[in-house]
Design an enzyme around this catalytic site. Structure first.
Site, PDB file in Angstrom:
ATOM      1  N   HIS A 188      19.362 -37.472 -26.074  1.00 21.15           N
ATOM      2  CA  HIS A 188      18.341 -38.232 -26.810  1.00 21.15           C
ATOM      3  C   HIS A 188      17.792 -37.457 -28.006  1.00 21.15           C
ATOM      4  CE1 HIS A 188      18.444 -41.490 -23.950  1.00 21.15           C
ATOM      5  NE2 HIS A 188      18.434 -40.584 -22.985  1.00 21.15           N
ATOM      6  N   ARG A 245       2.611   1.775  -7.827  1.00 19.91           N
ATOM      7  CA  ARG A 245       2.820   0.607  -6.960  1.00 19.91           C
ATOM      8  C   ARG A 245       1.698  -0.413  -7.094  1.00 19.91           C
ATOM      9  NH1 ARG A 245       6.063   2.201  -2.219  1.00 19.91           N
ATOM     10  NH2 ARG A 245       4.951   0.622  -1.058  1.00 19.91           N
ATOM     11  N   CYS A 284       0.843  -1.183   0.000  1.00 16.49           N
ATOM     12  CA  CYS A 284       0.000   0.000   0.000  1.00 16.49           C
ATOM     13  C   CYS A 284       0.885   1.242   0.000  1.00 16.49           C
ATOM     14  CB  CYS A 284      -0.866   0.016   1.252  1.00 16.49           C
ATOM     15  SG  CYS A 284      -1.571  -1.578   1.645  1.00 16.49           S
ATOM     16  N   LYS A 302      12.763 -16.691 -18.639  1.00 15.03           N
ATOM     17  CA  LYS A 302      13.094 -15.283 -18.360  1.00 15.03           C
ATOM     18  C   LYS A 302      13.937 -14.724 -19.489  1.00 15.03           C
ATOM     19  CE  LYS A 302      10.861 -14.227 -16.015  1.00 15.03           C
ATOM     20  NZ  LYS A 302       9.878 -15.030 -15.385  1.00 15.03           N
ATOM     21  N   TRP A 346      -3.543  -2.046  -1.263  1.00 16.04           N
ATOM     22  CA  TRP A 346      -3.399  -3.285  -2.025  1.00 16.04           C
ATOM     23  C   TRP A 346      -3.877  -4.355  -1.063  1.00 16.04           C
ATOM     24  CZ3 TRP A 346      -2.019  -5.602  -6.541  1.00 16.04           C
ATOM     25  CH2 TRP A 346      -1.519  -6.915  -6.493  1.00 16.04           C
ATOM     26  N   ASN A 369       0.546   0.684   6.408  1.00 15.97           N
ATOM     27  CA  ASN A 369       1.179  -0.254   5.460  1.00 15.97           C
ATOM     28  C   ASN A 369       1.767  -1.389   6.269  1.00 15.97           C
ATOM     29  OD1 ASN A 369       0.872   1.223   3.224  1.00 15.97           O
ATOM     30  ND2 ASN A 369       3.045   1.596   2.862  1.00 15.97           N
ATOM     31  N   GLY A 370       1.717  -2.595   5.750  1.00 19.40           N
ATOM     32  CA  GLY A 370       2.346  -3.714   6.461  1.00 19.40           C
ATOM     33  C   GLY A 370       1.293  -4.705   6.921  1.00 19.40           C
ATOM     34  N   GLU A 409      11.869 -14.350 -22.886  1.00 24.63           N
ATOM     35  CA  GLU A 409      10.759 -13.389 -22.958  1.00 24.63           C
ATOM     36  C   GLU A 409      11.221 -11.941 -22.914  1.00 24.63           C
ATOM     37  OE1 GLU A 409       7.854 -13.641 -19.769  1.00 24.63           O
ATOM     38  OE2 GLU A 409       9.405 -14.193 -18.353  1.00 24.63           O
ATOM     39  N   GLU A 468      12.508 -21.964 -15.650  1.00 28.28           N
ATOM     40  CA  GLU A 468      12.190 -20.564 -15.384  1.00 28.28           C
ATOM     41  C   GLU A 468      13.314 -19.640 -15.883  1.00 28.28           C
ATOM     42  OE1 GLU A 468       9.667 -19.050 -14.798  1.00 28.28           O
ATOM     43  OE2 GLU A 468      10.195 -17.143 -13.863  1.00 28.28           O
ATOM     44  N   LYS A 523       0.655  -8.587 -19.078  1.00 24.48           N
ATOM     45  CA  LYS A 523       0.881  -8.988 -17.683  1.00 24.48           C
ATOM     46  C   LYS A 523      -0.108 -10.061 -17.254  1.00 24.48           C
ATOM     47  CE  LYS A 523       2.826  -8.863 -13.679  1.00 24.48           C
ATOM     48  NZ  LYS A 523       4.041  -9.683 -13.652  1.00 24.48           N
TER      49      LYS A 523
END
Ligand code: F6R
Length: 608
Positions: free
Chosen positions: A504, A27, A2, A485, A75, A101-102, A488, A481, A603
């Site tokens: 193989h 944010r 937040c 990365k 958030w 926040n938190g 992309e 992964e 996204k």
């Protein structure tokens, strides 16, 4: 993640606070709110959705008068994104308002205590306990009630508080959550983020963990947790607004890579109580594993790669068969699922169409569904029977980083949790594995600190046409992964291969100068990997070895090295992937790519 701001001065507070909130929009948030003191009363307006909705409700803040106020972009963490859960929160007698926040980790205990004393809760948030505590401890002394309140809070907080009896004073306090005080001329501010303030003042005071500040129009006093004054210097900020939004980083992706140790900590800390993993917040019943004989994990993209690490961890520890499937495949293969199958869906956004479809299919077949999700209030979080949030905070770069590592972290927790449930590990093993998980945030930071050579390696290899990532076991899952990365964001073709499988067929593509990134972090399989590296070297490949700090076997086989800190091999995927994220980032930077918004990608993939 937040955002909070506060203002006290001679101007009308609300339009200034709204301007400051707009600077925090980057944010990510799902609701916003504002509270000001006017004629010794607190007036408050909140709005779900964009700040524009708050502007519409308040005529850009002009319909609220008062020279002191606090504001918030939320958030959602505890409770859905709606007007009631949006901050500020006010005490029952409307004397206090708070923005936060938190996460207050002990809020359930505090809430019970406050309810027993007759306080009425309006929201589902953890924050609301703060405002009732302030009221409970208030004895006409605002400072004392703030001190007593924060002494009761566990977890993390950056708080801004106003009291209608003190129309020229804001208190701001912090623990494990960023907070800065802005120093103006006949006006002062606080904010969670420098971005909110740079348009008004570049003079700021950084307060430290456990301290709090008394902010009036004329003065700022900082105190330690016992109320003793502490001297804090004014610092001059040199950033411009755009740099500040990215926290000084050139791209959101780099900022989010660097945020990982903190994000991972947020995923772990609230879930370990007295050395034991608890997933009470997921809503799973105690006997969740009673009739379960099999687990299926389904997801897309990086979330699918997280699922692949989960398979290794859950099978190894809980000895329950785990099948992993791409969500886009799962639904069209007439899967064999029933009420004895626990289906786990993983999604950062919680809005991915293929994953939603797989979830619905699983539910229709009678399976209980557990979702591992970042975004509170997302479609997947609403559709699933149980939800474990990853608490990564908003992720803005299209390529996921902290979204993925927090998913893997939750899977580490879940694997030990399930193993305990089915009794496949004893108490001693569970507690030592739990300690290993608690090390992950530190290992993540060390993975960054150990490898300052990555930009140089990127310069050396950024012209490659194609790369291969090879590894075995969990290293292979990380290769998937690392390879995604790279392709992309840098548009370089790459493939991840189980190291033993290369021979193989695909080895036909290995030729002179082809770069092979070899993940060799699994001590037990090192000799096997040495053989696989020799196979590619014999065909002329260059090798970038990814090895643990104490490992030496791969060094003579490699042209270059990236180091991974030593940790429990089963849980070390997080630390392993971070240097691969950085490698992809710096290769893309060398190639001048649009890192935060790679071509052809979105996204959130809300179409099948
Ligand atoms: C890759 C990436 C995607 C997502 C995939 C699933 O960097 O971000 O592969 O992982 O589209 O998205 P979520 O996790 O939102 O369901």
């Amino acid at each position: 993640m937040c955002g909070i701001v506060g203002y006290v001065g001679n101007e009308n507070a609300a339009p200034i606070l709204i301007e400051c909130l707009k600077k925090l929009e980057y944010r990510g948030y799902d609701s916003a709110g504002i509270a000001v003191i006017d004629k010794n009363e607190i007036n408050m307006v909140k709005a779900t959705g964009k700040i524009k909705n708050l502007c519409d409700k308040t005529n850009d803040g002009c319909s609220l008068s008062g020279n002191i106020g606090i504001a918030h972009t939320r958030w959602a963490t505890h409770g859905a994104p709606n007007d009631i859960n949006a901050h500020p929160h006010v005490s029952n007698n409307k004397k206090f308002a708070v923005v936060h926040n938190g996460i207050i980790e002990n809020y359930m205990d505090l809430k019970k205590e406050l309810v027993d004393k007759g306080y009425k809760f309006n929201s589902e948030t953890d924050t609301e306990v703060v405002v009732h505590l302030l009221d409970m401890y208030y004895d006409k002394d605002f400072k004392k009630s703030v001190m007593k309140t924060v002494s009761r809070l566990e977890g993390s907080y950056a708080l801004g508080v106003i009291c209608k009896d003190y129309p020229n004073t804001i208190y701001a306090a912090m623990l494990n959550s960023p907070l800065i005080i802005g120093v103006g001329v006949s006006e002062n501010y606080f904010a969670s983020d420098v971005t909110a303030l740079v348009q008004h003042t570049k003079n700021v005071i950084y307060i430290e963990e456990g301290e709090f500040a008394e902010i009036t129009r004329e003065k700022i006093n900082v105190f330690d947790c016992t109320g003793e004054p502490v001297a804090r210097e004014i610092t001059r900020i040199v950033w411009d607004v755009e740099a500040a939004e990215k926290g000084g980083y050139e791209h959101f992706m780099l900022k989010e890579i660097m945020e990982q140790p903190r994000a991972i900590k947020s995923a772990i800390e609230p879930r370990i109580k007295k050395g034991k993993i608890t997933l009470d917040d997921s809503g799973m019943p105690d006997d969740i594993m009673k009739d379960i004989n099999r687990i299926v994990i389904t997801a897309c993209g990086s979330a699918y790669h997280a699922a692949c690490t989960g398979k290794y961890m859950i099978e190894q520890l809980a000895r329950i068969p785990v099948e992993v499937d791409l969500a886009s495949e799962f639904r069209y293969r007439n899967p064999i699922i029933n009420k004895s199958t626990l289906v786990i869906v993983i999604s950062q956004s919680g809005e991915t169409a293929d994953t939603i479809a797989a979830l619905k299919e699983a539910k229709q077949l009678g399976a209980p569904v557990l979702a591992i999700v970042n975004v509170v209030g997302s479609a997947i979080s609403k559709l699933a029977d149980y939800v474990i949030y990853t608490w990564a905070g908003p992720e803005i770069a299209v390529a996921t980083t902290k979204g993925y590592t927090t998913q893997v972290t939750v899977l580490c927790l879940l694997s030990v949790f399930l193993a305990q449930k089915v009794g496949s590990i004893d108490k001693k093993t569970a507690s030592s594995l739990t300690e290993d998980i608690q090390q992950i945030p530190k290992l993540a930071q060390r993975a960054i600190d150990l490898n300052p050579q990555i930009p140089y390696l990127a310069r050396k290899y950024h012209n490659e046409r194609s790369m291969f990532f090879i590894g075995r076991n969990t290293d292979y899952a990380v290769c998937l992964e690392g390879s995604l990365k790279l392709k992309e964001i840098s548009y370089i073709h790459s493939e991840a291969y189980a190291a033993g499988e290369l021979k193989h067929g695909t080895i036909a593509l290995i030729d002179n100068d082809r770069l092979v990134v070899a993940l060799a972090c699994n001590e037990r399989l090192l000799d096997k990997l040495v053989s696989n590296i020799r196979e590619v070297k014999a065909r002329g490949a260059k090798v970038l070895g990814i090895i643990t700090e104490r490992s030496t076997k791969i060094i003579p086989e490699s042209d270059d090295i990236i180091y991974i800190p030593e940790g429990n091999t089963l849980f070390n995927a997080v630390a392993q992937v971070i240097p691969l994220q950085l490698f992809a980032y710096y290769v893309a930077l060398e190639n001048d790519c649009d890192i935060d918004k790679p071509k052809n990608l979105a996204k959130s993939v809300t179409v099948e």
